[in-house]
Design a protein around this motif. Structure first.
Motif, short mmCIF file in Angstrom:
data_model
loop_
_atom_site.label_atom_id
_atom_site.label_comp_id
_atom_site.label_asym_id
_atom_site.label_seq_id
_atom_site.Cartn_x
_atom_site.Cartn_y
_atom_site.Cartn_z
N PRO A 12 -9.71 1.54 12.83
CA PRO A 12 -9.79 0.15 13.28
C PRO A 12 -9.87 0.00 14.79
O PRO A 12 -10.33 -1.03 15.29
CB PRO A 12 -8.52 -0.49 12.73
CG PRO A 12 -7.69 0.60 12.17
CD PRO A 12 -8.47 1.85 12.12
N GLY A 58 -5.74 -7.31 8.74
CA GLY A 58 -6.42 -6.06 9.10
C GLY A 58 -7.44 -5.62 8.06
O GLY A 58 -8.38 -4.89 8.38
N ILE A 59 -7.27 -6.09 6.85
CA ILE A 59 -8.21 -5.72 5.77
C ILE A 59 -9.63 -6.13 6.13
O ILE A 59 -10.61 -5.48 5.76
CB ILE A 59 -7.74 -6.35 4.43
CG1 ILE A 59 -8.40 -5.66 3.25
CG2 ILE A 59 -7.94 -7.86 4.38
CD1 ILE A 59 -7.74 -5.96 1.91
N LYS A 106 7.58 2.82 2.89
CA LYS A 106 7.94 3.51 4.12
C LYS A 106 9.41 3.87 4.04
O LYS A 106 10.24 2.99 3.79
CB LYS A 106 7.63 2.62 5.32
CG LYS A 106 6.12 2.52 5.53
CD LYS A 106 5.71 1.43 6.47
CE LYS A 106 4.18 1.33 6.45
NZ LYS A 106 3.69 0.03 6.87
N GLY A 110 -0.83 -6.99 9.29
CA GLY A 110 -1.01 -5.65 8.72
C GLY A 110 -2.28 -5.74 7.90
O GLY A 110 -3.31 -6.21 8.39
N THR A 111 -2.21 -5.35 6.63
CA THR A 111 -3.35 -5.55 5.73
C THR A 111 -3.61 -7.05 5.60
O THR A 111 -4.73 -7.53 5.71
CB THR A 111 -3.02 -4.95 4.34
OG1 THR A 111 -2.48 -3.65 4.53
CG2 THR A 111 -4.25 -4.88 3.48
N PHE A 142 -1.94 -4.24 13.54
CA PHE A 142 -2.79 -4.79 14.61
C PHE A 142 -2.19 -4.55 15.99
O PHE A 142 -2.91 -4.51 16.99
CB PHE A 142 -3.04 -6.29 14.38
CG PHE A 142 -2.14 -7.21 15.16
CD1 PHE A 142 -0.81 -7.35 14.83
CD2 PHE A 142 -2.64 -7.94 16.24
CE1 PHE A 142 0.03 -8.20 15.56
CE2 PHE A 142 -1.82 -8.78 16.97
CZ PHE A 142 -0.48 -8.91 16.62
N THR A 155 0.82 -1.21 0.00
CA THR A 155 0.00 0.00 0.00
C THR A 155 0.85 1.26 0.00
O THR A 155 0.39 2.32 -0.39
CB THR A 155 -0.93 0.03 1.23
OG1 THR A 155 -0.13 -0.26 2.39
CG2 THR A 155 -2.03 -0.98 1.12
N ILE A 193 -10.83 -6.20 9.22
CA ILE A 193 -11.30 -5.23 10.23
C ILE A 193 -11.83 -3.99 9.52
O ILE A 193 -12.89 -3.45 9.87
CB ILE A 193 -10.12 -4.82 11.17
CG1 ILE A 193 -9.55 -6.04 11.88
CG2 ILE A 193 -10.51 -3.74 12.14
CD1 ILE A 193 -10.49 -6.67 12.84
N TRP A 248 -6.28 -6.79 21.09
CA TRP A 248 -6.09 -7.83 20.07
C TRP A 248 -4.80 -8.63 20.35
O TRP A 248 -4.76 -9.86 20.23
CB TRP A 248 -6.05 -7.19 18.68
CG TRP A 248 -6.21 -8.17 17.54
CD1 TRP A 248 -6.26 -9.53 17.64
CD2 TRP A 248 -6.34 -7.86 16.16
NE1 TRP A 248 -6.42 -10.09 16.40
CE2 TRP A 248 -6.47 -9.08 15.47
CE3 TRP A 248 -6.36 -6.67 15.42
CZ2 TRP A 248 -6.61 -9.16 14.07
CZ3 TRP A 248 -6.51 -6.75 14.04
CH2 TRP A 248 -6.63 -7.97 13.38
P1 ADP Z 1 0.58 -2.70 5.65
O1 ADP Z 1 0.25 -4.17 5.75
O2 ADP Z 1 -0.01 -2.08 4.43
O3 ADP Z 1 2.02 -2.38 5.87
P2 ADP Z 1 -0.02 -1.88 8.42
O4 ADP Z 1 0.99 -2.81 9.01
O5 ADP Z 1 0.09 -0.43 8.73
O6 ADP Z 1 -0.22 -2.00 6.84
O7 ADP Z 1 -1.46 -2.42 8.94
C1 ADP Z 1 -2.66 -1.91 8.48
C2 ADP Z 1 -3.80 -2.67 9.14
O8 ADP Z 1 -3.66 -2.59 10.56
C3 ADP Z 1 -5.14 -2.12 8.80
O9 ADP Z 1 -5.82 -2.99 7.89
C4 ADP Z 1 -5.89 -2.01 10.13
O10 ADP Z 1 -7.09 -2.74 10.14
C5 ADP Z 1 -4.94 -2.57 11.15
N1 ADP Z 1 -4.90 -1.69 12.33
C6 ADP Z 1 -4.32 -0.49 12.42
N2 ADP Z 1 -4.55 0.06 13.64
C7 ADP Z 1 -5.31 -0.82 14.32
C8 ADP Z 1 -5.90 -0.85 15.63
N3 ADP Z 1 -5.76 0.15 16.48
N4 ADP Z 1 -6.64 -1.93 15.96
C9 ADP Z 1 -6.80 -2.96 15.10
N5 ADP Z 1 -6.27 -2.99 13.87
C10 ADP Z 1 -5.53 -1.94 13.48
#
Ligand code: ADP
Length: 492
Positions: free
Chosen positions: A320, A300-301, A16, A260-261, A406, A13, A303, A412
């Motif tokens: 989230p 997380g997707i 970083k 994450g996602t 997460f 996505t 959620i 969680w």
């Molecule tokens: P990526 O996988 O793109 O690197 P991240 O590691 O930043 O993304 O994770 C993003 C996911 O984390 C989102 O889909 C979201 O649902 C989840 N997330 C972020 N903050 C929280 C939270 N406070 N509680 C639960 N889930 C969370």
């Protein structure tokens, strides 16, 4: 002036860009986003130029921020696995970047998986046969896009494309090569078996180098980015492998768990290990360190989906945290509401593209809060099924290192500790892959001596001990969860 390494973690996505000091302090960080394109059903692609622009912007922004306080020692890279770009003789992309989520080769993968050659390729490469693999994507391209296939001089991935833009050299590190399905884990060379199946020779793939390999920057290639001449550009590795390194989970008994996602659970082994049921991957990080584990689509997707769709909060930006807050008032087991989280089909441990999401046991007294808790529990139980396949392959898990979005929800993380019945540690930085890339750079520069010791550089911030009574309850829920999937599998 503080010495620092600039890590570029090229994710799905966003990229970083993070400036790390040697003791894991972040001097500056940016997240530069880009979209996933779906030009046809089952296709998931990204525009390499957009990603290159994001990387360039990240480099410039960090340099600007650290100009007066930092001294750039090296730039190091981490990237998502399984991507494929076809480039012609002049280095021009003939395709977009086809990413891990792309499912166009699902039929090819399904057939190949069942053949003896498919089994042999898995045994040799450690990569479960699945449409995510460049191996399957190349078989698809040869069949469906023969002209592009024939015109392609080199088949590369996203990080190889970026490294070329900065150095003029196409190179692939062992860890990303190992996630293509084309790399022989025993000989550390391209797999003749896989290449013969596709009908290409190794001149059409980039040369292989260790993750510590670096090139010194030359002004003609880095113009406009502000990178001083002769800065080491360290090739780095895959985000999955580097997350283990960054989280401190390179020693036996340590499991790196990322949600994450999407999500993944990985442990380290010293030599390649193959699962009889093809549930786990085993990717090289270096010649004596391999990452054993499984990846899940539904992290997380799910959620984010729940909040948008089920809780009718589509007007507000996704937050989230709301899901965790809601779920906190509900008892363990969500009063009988059980959730299979397979909204996007699933990779490990089932590798079932047809799997679907299911709420089971819905009753009149269930509220949105029950659904919130059931979803958190369901994603965690799916993660536990990956953990189980790792344990069944003889790996003992004593401690879990958590990372990914997460980890912002303590509620969680405690569910993870309870479901696994294992202590969970949160590190100071949840950006484990970027920090892993920085550690690779410090070792490439000779500042860290032992790659295996790098785990000790991660500072632990919080420990979540499992609640044994809850663990017992989750053990019986997990049995039901597995049975439910098995029973419903033919119906998906
Ligand atoms: P990526 O996988 O793109 O690197 P991240 O590691 O930043 O993304 O994770 C993003 C996911 O984390 C989102 O889909 C979201 O649902 C989840 N997330 C972020 N903050 C929280 C939270 N406070 N509680 C639960 N889930 C969370």
């Amino acid at each position: 002036m503080l010495p620092y390494v600039l890590s570029l973690d090229i994710g799905t996505t966003s990229t970083k860009a993070i400036a790390f000091t040697q003791d894991n302090q972040i001097m500056a960080q940016y997240s530069l986003g880009y979209p996933i394109l779906h030009p046809q059903p089952n296709f998931s692609e990204q525009n390499p130029t957009e990603i290159w622009q994001a990387v360039g912007e990240g480099i410039r922004k960090i340099q600007k921020d650290t100009q007066k306080i930092g001294n750039l020692q090296a730039i190091s890279f981490s990237a998502a696995m399984h991507s494929l770009i076809c480039v012609d003789k002049k280095g021009k992309p003939l395709t977009n970047c086809i990413i891990w989520a792309d499912n166009r080769s699902a039929e090819i993968a399904e057939k190949l998986k069942k053949t003896p050659i498919g089994q042999q390729i898995y045994a040799q490469t450690g990569a479960p046969i699945h449409p995510m693999l460049p191996l399957c994507k190349l078989l698809w391209l040869k069949e469906q896009e023969p002209e592009i296939f024939a015109q392609t001089q080199l088949f590369i991935g996203m990080k190889e494309y970026i490294f070329y833009q900065l150095t003029g050299n196409y190179l692939v590190d062992y860890s990303l090569a190992s996630a293509t399905g084309l790399f022989d884990n025993q000989t550390f060379a391209w797999s003749k078996l896989a290449l013969d199946l596709i009908g290409i020779n190794e001149s059409r793939l980039p040369p292989l180098v260790p993750i510590f390999h670096y090139e010194l920057s030359k002004p003609e290639w880095t113009e406009g980015l502000g990178i001083p001449e002769n800065t080491p550009l360290v090739i780095g590795g895959s985000d999955g492998g580097l997350a283990n390194l960054g989280a401190g989970a390179t020693k036996q008994g340590r499991l790196a768990l990322t949600i994450g996602t999407s999500g993944a659970a990985r442990t380290c082994v010293s030599k390649p290990l193959i699962d009889k049921q093809m549930r786990t991957f085993c990717y090289a990080l270096s010649q004596d360190l391999f990452i054993l584990g499984g990846g899940m689509n539904n992290g997380g997707i799910v959620i984010d989906w729940l909040q948008k769709i089920l809780l009718r909060d589509s007007e507000k930006p996704v937050n989230p945290l709301i899901i965790s807050e809601l779920a906190q008032d509900i008892a363990i087991g969500s009063d009988g509401l059980l959730f299979l989280p397979y909204l996007l089909g699933e990779r490990a441990p089932w590798y079932d593209a047809n799997a679907k999401g299911v709420f089971f046991g819905v009753q009149i007294q269930h509220t949105p809060a029950h659904f919130a808790r059931a979803v958190l529990e369901g994603i965690t139980l799916a993660m536990y099924s990956i953990g189980e396949s790792i344990v069944e392959n003889g790996q003992n898990i004593e401690v879990i290192y958590a990372s990914g979005g997460f980890a912002h929800s303590k509620f969680w993380v405690q569910i993870v500790a309870d479901v696994f019945g294992i202590k969970v540690i949160l590190n100071e930085s949840v950006e484990a892959s970027a920090w892993g890339a920085a550690l690779v750079a410090w070792q490439a520069l000779g500042i860290i001596e032992d790659f295996g010791q790098t785990g000790d550089f991660a500072a632990n911030v919080e420990v979540f001990e499992p609640n044994w009574a809850n663990h017992q309850v989750y053990q019986s829920i997990f049995k039901k969860f597995t049975r439910l999937y098995q029973v419903l599998k033919p119906e998906f």
